[in-house]
Design a protein around this motif. Structure first.
Motif, PDB file in Angstrom:
ATOM      1  N   UNK A 291      93.450  52.000  36.830  1.00  0.00           N
ATOM      2  CA  UNK A 291      92.870  52.909  37.811  1.00  0.00           C
ATOM      3  C   UNK A 291      93.176  52.384  39.204  1.00  0.00           C
ATOM      4  N   UNK A 292      93.486  53.280  40.126  1.00  0.00           N
ATOM      5  CA  UNK A 292      93.686  52.821  41.497  1.00  0.00           C
ATOM      6  C   UNK A 292      94.422  53.860  42.304  1.00  0.00           C
ATOM      7  N   UNK A 293      94.467  53.682  43.616  1.00  0.00           N
ATOM      8  CA  UNK A 293      95.121  54.666  44.479  1.00  0.00           C
ATOM      9  C   UNK A 293      96.632  54.693  44.250  1.00  0.00           C
ATOM     10  N   UNK A 294      97.304  55.728  44.793  1.00  0.00           N
ATOM     11  CA  UNK A 294      98.749  55.768  44.679  1.00  0.00           C
ATOM     12  C   UNK A 294      99.370  54.521  45.299  1.00  0.00           C
ATOM     13  N   UNK A 295     100.390  54.011  44.633  1.00  0.00           N
ATOM     14  CA  UNK A 295     101.125  52.803  45.084  1.00  0.00           C
ATOM     15  C   UNK A 295     100.306  51.517  44.950  1.00  0.00           C
ATOM     16  N   UNK A 296      99.241  51.549  44.136  1.00  0.00           N
ATOM     17  CA  UNK A 296      98.441  50.336  43.931  1.00  0.00           C
ATOM     18  C   UNK A 296      99.140  49.331  43.018  1.00  0.00           C
TER      19      UNK A 296
ATOM     20  N   UNK B  56      98.747  49.863  51.220  1.00  0.00           N
ATOM     21  CA  UNK B  56      99.352  50.973  50.469  1.00  0.00           C
ATOM     22  C   UNK B  56     100.396  51.687  51.321  1.00  0.00           C
ATOM     23  N   UNK B  57     100.030  51.941  52.589  1.00  0.00           N
ATOM     24  CA  UNK B  57     100.947  52.663  53.481  1.00  0.00           C
ATOM     25  C   UNK B  57     102.223  51.878  53.699  1.00  0.00           C
ATOM     26  N   UNK B  58     102.065  50.568  53.836  1.00  0.00           N
ATOM     27  CA  UNK B  58     103.208  49.701  54.034  1.00  0.00           C
ATOM     28  C   UNK B  58     104.122  49.699  52.802  1.00  0.00           C
TER      29      UNK B  58
ATOM     30  N   UNK C 191     104.356  51.973  50.451  1.00  0.00           N
ATOM     31  CA  UNK C 191     104.986  53.245  50.120  1.00  0.00           C
ATOM     32  C   UNK C 191     106.089  53.591  51.108  1.00  0.00           C
ATOM     33  N   UNK C 192     105.948  53.116  52.346  1.00  0.00           N
ATOM     34  CA  UNK C 192     107.043  53.432  53.270  1.00  0.00           C
ATOM     35  C   UNK C 192     108.292  52.633  52.872  1.00  0.00           C
ATOM     36  N   UNK C 193     108.097  51.426  52.343  1.00  0.00           N
ATOM     37  CA  UNK C 193     109.254  50.661  51.834  1.00  0.00           C
ATOM     38  C   UNK C 193     109.835  51.348  50.600  1.00  0.00           C
ATOM     39  N   UNK C 194     108.938  51.783  49.682  1.00  0.00           N
ATOM     40  CA  UNK C 194     109.411  52.426  48.448  1.00  0.00           C
ATOM     41  C   UNK C 194     110.167  53.710  48.780  1.00  0.00           C
ATOM     42  N   UNK C 195     109.688  54.459  49.783  1.00  0.00           N
ATOM     43  CA  UNK C 195     110.350  55.712  50.170  1.00  0.00           C
ATOM     44  C   UNK C 195     111.752  55.421  50.676  1.00  0.00           C
ATOM     45  N   UNK C 196     111.866  54.349  51.476  1.00  0.00           N
ATOM     46  CA  UNK C 196     113.183  53.992  52.015  1.00  0.00           C
ATOM     47  C   UNK C 196     114.141  53.589  50.885  1.00  0.00           C
ATOM     48  N   UNK C 197     113.592  52.911  49.867  1.00  0.00           N
ATOM     49  CA  UNK C 197     114.454  52.424  48.776  1.00  0.00           C
ATOM     50  C   UNK C 197     114.760  53.501  47.741  1.00  0.00           C
ATOM     51  N   UNK C 198     113.677  54.167  47.236  1.00  0.00           N
ATOM     52  CA  UNK C 198     113.890  55.070  46.098  1.00  0.00           C
ATOM     53  C   UNK C 198     114.031  56.517  46.546  1.00  0.00           C
TER      54      UNK C 198
ATOM     55  N   UNK D  52      98.177  62.529  49.182  1.00  0.00           N
ATOM     56  CA  UNK D  52      97.830  61.844  47.923  1.00  0.00           C
ATOM     57  C   UNK D  52      96.650  60.895  48.117  1.00  0.00           C
ATOM     58  N   UNK D  53      96.645  60.196  49.261  1.00  0.00           N
ATOM     59  CA  UNK D  53      95.520  59.280  49.522  1.00  0.00           C
ATOM     60  C   UNK D  53      94.208  60.043  49.694  1.00  0.00           C
ATOM     61  N   UNK D  54      94.276  61.179  50.398  1.00  0.00           N
ATOM     62  CA  UNK D  54      93.058  61.978  50.605  1.00  0.00           C
ATOM     63  C   UNK D  54      92.531  62.503  49.271  1.00  0.00           C
TER      64      UNK D  54
END
Ligand code: ADP
Length: 187
Positions: free
Chosen positions: A6-11, A120-122, A124-131, A144-146
């Motif tokens: 269980x956890x927020x997106x990108x946890x 989380x924000x940090x 996911x911004x790296x993951x977005x750049x990579x994937x 998604x966070x909201x």
């Protein structure tokens, strides 16, 4: 053994689920992966959910519950399920309880990966750049966070009452988080 991560997106649920597959022979049931596979295969389900996922919205409870119900027998036959990204709403949690009890089975642990929003924000911004995962763009990620805060986090009260909930520090290294999870599963 059946476990809910269980956890927020990108946890880090997906990362840790894969480690549990390796270490414990459990079977990962990621509704996000199942939906992305349907999109990649261009199935009717994939076409139905694609735009919605890209925006960061939730897929309907009926769709994801059916996916889980279909895959649970094989997962339990394979050693047990790691629920990754499911349940995300109260109706999903209630449906899962029904499915599990009809199978005379149990959820053994609910492991909450705790990660601060700025981390989380940090990530996911790296993951977005990579994937380039489309729903990792900053606007969809905020949605998604909201949704997590509004619809998913309240499940902590639901699972808290069951006595199965344990907190894991999700901001430690991947190995350290894995070690905490292993300890939680033997306690
Ligand atoms: P993350 O854990 O990084 O948020 P997932 O891969 O679990 O991402 O899910 C990606 C998207 O798939 C979600 O934002 C949502 O649109 C959809 N989805 C996945 N699982 C569910 C679920 N249980 N209920 C509703 N929608 C879901």
């Amino acid at each position: 053994m059946n476990v809910i991560l269980f956890g927020p997106p990108a946890a880090g649920k997906g990362t840790q689920a894969k480690r549990l597959v390796e270490a414990r022979g459990l079977v990962q049931l990621s509704t996000g992966d199942m939906l992305r596979a349907a999109i990649a295969a261009g199935t009717p389900l994939g076409r139905t959910v694609e735009a919605l996922i890209q925006r960061g919205d939730l897929v309907s409870d009926e769709i994801v519950t059916a996916l889980v119900e279909e895959s649970l027998p094989a997962a339990e036959a394979g050693g047990g399920a790691i629920f990754d990204g499911f349940p995300r709403t109260l109706p999903q949690a209630i449906a899962l309880d029904g499915i599990i009890s009809r199978r005379r089975s149990h959820i053994h642990r609910v492991l909450q990966l705790k990660v601060d929003n700025d981390v989380l924000l940090d990530r996911v911004s790296k993951r977005f750049a990579e994937s380039g995962r489309p729903d990792d763009n900053p606007v969809s990620f905020k949605v998604r966070l909201e949704i997590y805060d509004r619809q998913t986090a309240p499940l902590l009260t639901y699972y808290g009452r069951s006595g199965k909930l344990m907190e894991i520090d999700g901001m430690a290294s991947v190995d350290a988080v894995g070690a905490s999870i292993r300890r939680a599963l033997v306690s």
